[in-house]
Design an enzyme around this catalytic site. Structure first.
Site, PDB file in Angstrom:
ATOM      1  N   GLU A   1      64.884  81.718  94.214  1.00  0.00           N
ATOM      2  CA  GLU A   1      65.354  80.633  95.077  1.00  0.00           C
ATOM      3  C   GLU A   1      65.597  79.292  94.381  1.00  0.00           C
ATOM      4  O   GLU A   1      64.814  78.347  94.493  1.00  0.00           O
ATOM      5  CB  GLU A   1      64.382  80.419  96.229  1.00  0.00           C
ATOM      6  CG  GLU A   1      64.289  81.611  97.156  1.00  0.00           C
ATOM      7  CD  GLU A   1      63.607  81.275  98.470  1.00  0.00           C
ATOM      8  OE1 GLU A   1      62.983  80.214  98.573  1.00  0.00           O
ATOM      9  OE2 GLU A   1      63.712  82.085  99.396  1.00  0.00           O
TER      10      GLU A   1
ATOM     11  N   GLU B   1      63.679  89.173 100.197  1.00  0.00           N
ATOM     12  CA  GLU B   1      62.690  88.647 101.152  1.00  0.00           C
ATOM     13  C   GLU B   1      63.326  88.559 102.524  1.00  0.00           C
ATOM     14  O   GLU B   1      64.480  88.121 102.654  1.00  0.00           O
ATOM     15  CB  GLU B   1      62.226  87.224 100.790  1.00  0.00           C
ATOM     16  CG  GLU B   1      61.229  87.140  99.682  1.00  0.00           C
ATOM     17  CD  GLU B   1      60.803  85.706  99.376  1.00  0.00           C
ATOM     18  OE1 GLU B   1      60.733  84.877 100.304  1.00  0.00           O
ATOM     19  OE2 GLU B   1      60.541  85.433  98.194  1.00  0.00           O
TER      20      GLU B   1
HETATM   21  C1  BGP Z   1      60.657  81.751 100.474  1.00  0.00           C
HETATM   22  C2  BGP Z   1      59.775  81.825  99.273  1.00  0.00           C
HETATM   23  C3  BGP Z   1      58.459  82.472  99.497  1.00  0.00           C
HETATM   24  C4  BGP Z   1      57.860  82.259 100.864  1.00  0.00           C
HETATM   25  C5  BGP Z   1      58.867  82.320 101.979  1.00  0.00           C
HETATM   26  C6  BGP Z   1      58.373  81.818 103.308  1.00  0.00           C
HETATM   27  O1  BGP Z   1      61.427  80.610 100.395  1.00  0.00           O
HETATM   28  O2  BGP Z   1      60.415  82.523  98.238  1.00  0.00           O
HETATM   29  O3  BGP Z   1      57.640  82.090  98.443  1.00  0.00           O
HETATM   30  O4  BGP Z   1      57.012  81.189 100.917  1.00  0.00           O
HETATM   31  O5  BGP Z   1      60.028  81.592 101.698  1.00  0.00           O
HETATM   32  O6  BGP Z   1      58.389  80.430 103.303  1.00  0.00           O
HETATM   33  P1  BGP Z   1      57.273  79.568 103.974  1.00  0.00           P
HETATM   34  O7  BGP Z   1      56.002  80.058 103.393  1.00  0.00           O
HETATM   35  O8  BGP Z   1      57.582  78.162 103.619  1.00  0.00           O
HETATM   36  O9  BGP Z   1      57.376  79.817 105.418  1.00  0.00           O
END
Ligand code: BGP
Length: 466
Positions: free
Chosen positions: A158, A373
């Site tokens: 990301e 993800e």
């Molecule tokens: C993505 C990241 C993850 C994870 C996920 C959920 O952007 O790669 O590391 O954290 O988002 O985000 P958050 O935990 O801010 O809800």
């Protein structure tokens, strides 16, 4: 329609969010350590993966998960980002990868997941060319060290969220706000680092495969008949998506991308300059990458906005508190009829399909995409019988997988899908009350309890249909 037998069903994690032991076992500091110390939550013990990994991997296997995204903490290997090696850290990942294989789980390994070592972060992170060189050395070390254990690599996780959270939204250290110049320069720096790492990997002839992960959120005009809204959505897309898709898949920035970036920077009194040699490096990498990783959680509806910057981050799960108005770009707004999470993320599964179709059409990219993800963050509790009935997560994942299948049916080559996250983990700017896991982490005891979604996902994996 079913998923093909070679479609990969997995789950994802990241080192800093699950390992704990952030300052022990020889690990060097990252910027998050001091930053979090001043706040209300810490990344220790997180999900204690440093000790619990055999439990997590065994549970993953029991639930049919045969692929796991893991990241290596750069500062566990090189505590200062470069130079001296921490052998204990090197050994730790050998143990994890070997345990993965013992359980029949393929590790998909990310080299950088929001955790540049502090020594480099303090000197400007990816705004400084030294960080690019150090990253390439670290990547090269890992390729060689783990060549018998890791076949699937990702350079970065990301790039845009790192840039915007560090330099525009100010919710990741160094917490700078509204500096589009720095955001663009840091994205370029990471893309050069990615390209150099890919080119080295290929020139050494490793047998594994390599790519990069972008967070790709489709940007829709709030009013599709309003030309100002259409332009605002396009600008948001160019800044957050197209700049990086161009760099990754074309190896250069298109005219349209550069024109909009310069327009935005002029308005914000900034600039973007780069070395032409970077483009040669990026082109070579674009020809050589093996796949693209796409993280997808939400999309945005964007409205024309001509006021000053105003961004408010919802880091508490208090619905309706988020604001995003970026000068010269637009305002991201809610849209009637489209549900949101408590953190104001729009639940819009069609956005995943639209992005997959767009990549395949605009870039004619046929090497394959992994959804690296996707998942639902929510507040959850466990009952006395250790049941977590997360129907809304099942619904969220099922709808996304349905749109994913439609994209596959229409010709997009999607190689796999990873649920974020395997177990509940620490959430960067939200702490521990935002849970995503298939397995509930009881933080005080560090015990894991499979949620309803884990049983459901197991059936999806077994039957290869939703
Ligand atoms: C993505 C990241 C993850 C994870 C996920 C959920 O952007 O790669 O590391 O954290 O988002 O985000 P958050 O935990 O801010 O809800």
């Amino acid at each position: 329609m079913k998923f093909n037998s070679d479609f990969v069903f997995g789950a994802a994690t990241a080192a800093y969010q699950c390992e704990g032991e952030t300052r022990t076992h020889g690990k060097g500091k990252v910027a998050w350590d001091d930053y979090l110390e001043k706040g209300s939550f810490q990344a220790d013990k997180a999900s204690d993966f440093y000790h619990q990994y055999p439990v997590d991997l065994h549970l993953a296997k029991q639930f049919g998960i045969k692929a796991l995204r893991i990241s290596i903490a750069w500062s566990r290997i090189f505590p200062d980002g470069e130079g001296e090696i921490n052998q204990e850290g090197v050994d730790f990942y050998h143990h994890v990868f070997r345990q993965c294989h013992k359980e029949g789980i393929e590790p998909y390994v990310t080299l950088h997941h929001f955790d540049t070592p502090l020594a480099l972060h303090e000197r400007g992170d990816f705004l400084n060319r030294e960080t690019i060189d150090a990253f390439v050395k670290y990547a090269n070390f890992c390729f060689e060290e783990y060549k018998d254990e890791v076949s699937y690599w990702f350079t970065f996780n990301e790039v845009w969220p790192i840039a915007t959270n560090q330099y525009i939204e100010g919710v990741f250290p160094p917490c700078i706000t509204y500096d589009i110049s720095k955001a663009v320069a840091s994205m370029h720096g990471m893309m050069v680092a990615h390209a150099k790492a890919v080119n080295i990997f290929k020139s050494h002839g490793y047998k594994g495969k390599i790519g990069i992960i972008h967070s790709l959120e489709t940007k829709y005009p709030y009013d599709p008949t309003n030309s100002d809204d259409i332009r605002a959505a396009k600008k948001d897309d160019i800044l957050a998506n197209q700049f990086l898709l161009d760099a990754t898949l074309l190896g250069s920035y298109s005219e349209e991308t550069l024109q909009t970036i310069h327009e935005l920077l002029d308005l914000n009194h900034g600039s973007f300059h780069y070395d032409k040699r970077d483009i040669a490096e990026m082109k070579e990498a674009a020809n050589q990458i093996d796949y693209l990783g796409m993280n997808y959680y939400q999309s945005h509806f964007v409205r024309y906005y001509d006021g000053e910057n105003e961004i408010v981050h919802n880091g508490t799960g208090e619905k309706g508190t988020k604001k995003f108005k970026l000068k010269g770009v637009g305002e991201r707004v809610m849209k009637e009829g489209i549900p949101t999470t408590d953190w104001d993320w729009l639940i819009y599964p069609k956005g995943m399909y639209d992005m997959l179709m767009r990549i395949s059409k605009q870039y004619a990219f046929t090497k394959g995409i992994y959804i690296t993800e996707n998942g639902l963050g929510k507040k959850e509790s466990i009952d006395d019988d250790h049941v977590v009935d997360d129907e809304s997560r099942i619904d969220y994942i099922a709808k996304h997988l349905t749109w994913l299948l439609k994209a596959i049916q229409e010709g997009v080559y999607v190689k796999g899908y990873f649920v974020w996250s395997l177990m509940d983990v620490f959430s960067w700017s939200n702490g521990y009350n935002k849970r995503y896991g298939l397995f509930y982490t009881d933080y005080p005891t560090q015990k894991r309890y499979p949620k309803a979604s884990a049983y459901w996902y197991k059936r999806v994996i077994r039957n290869r249909e939703i």
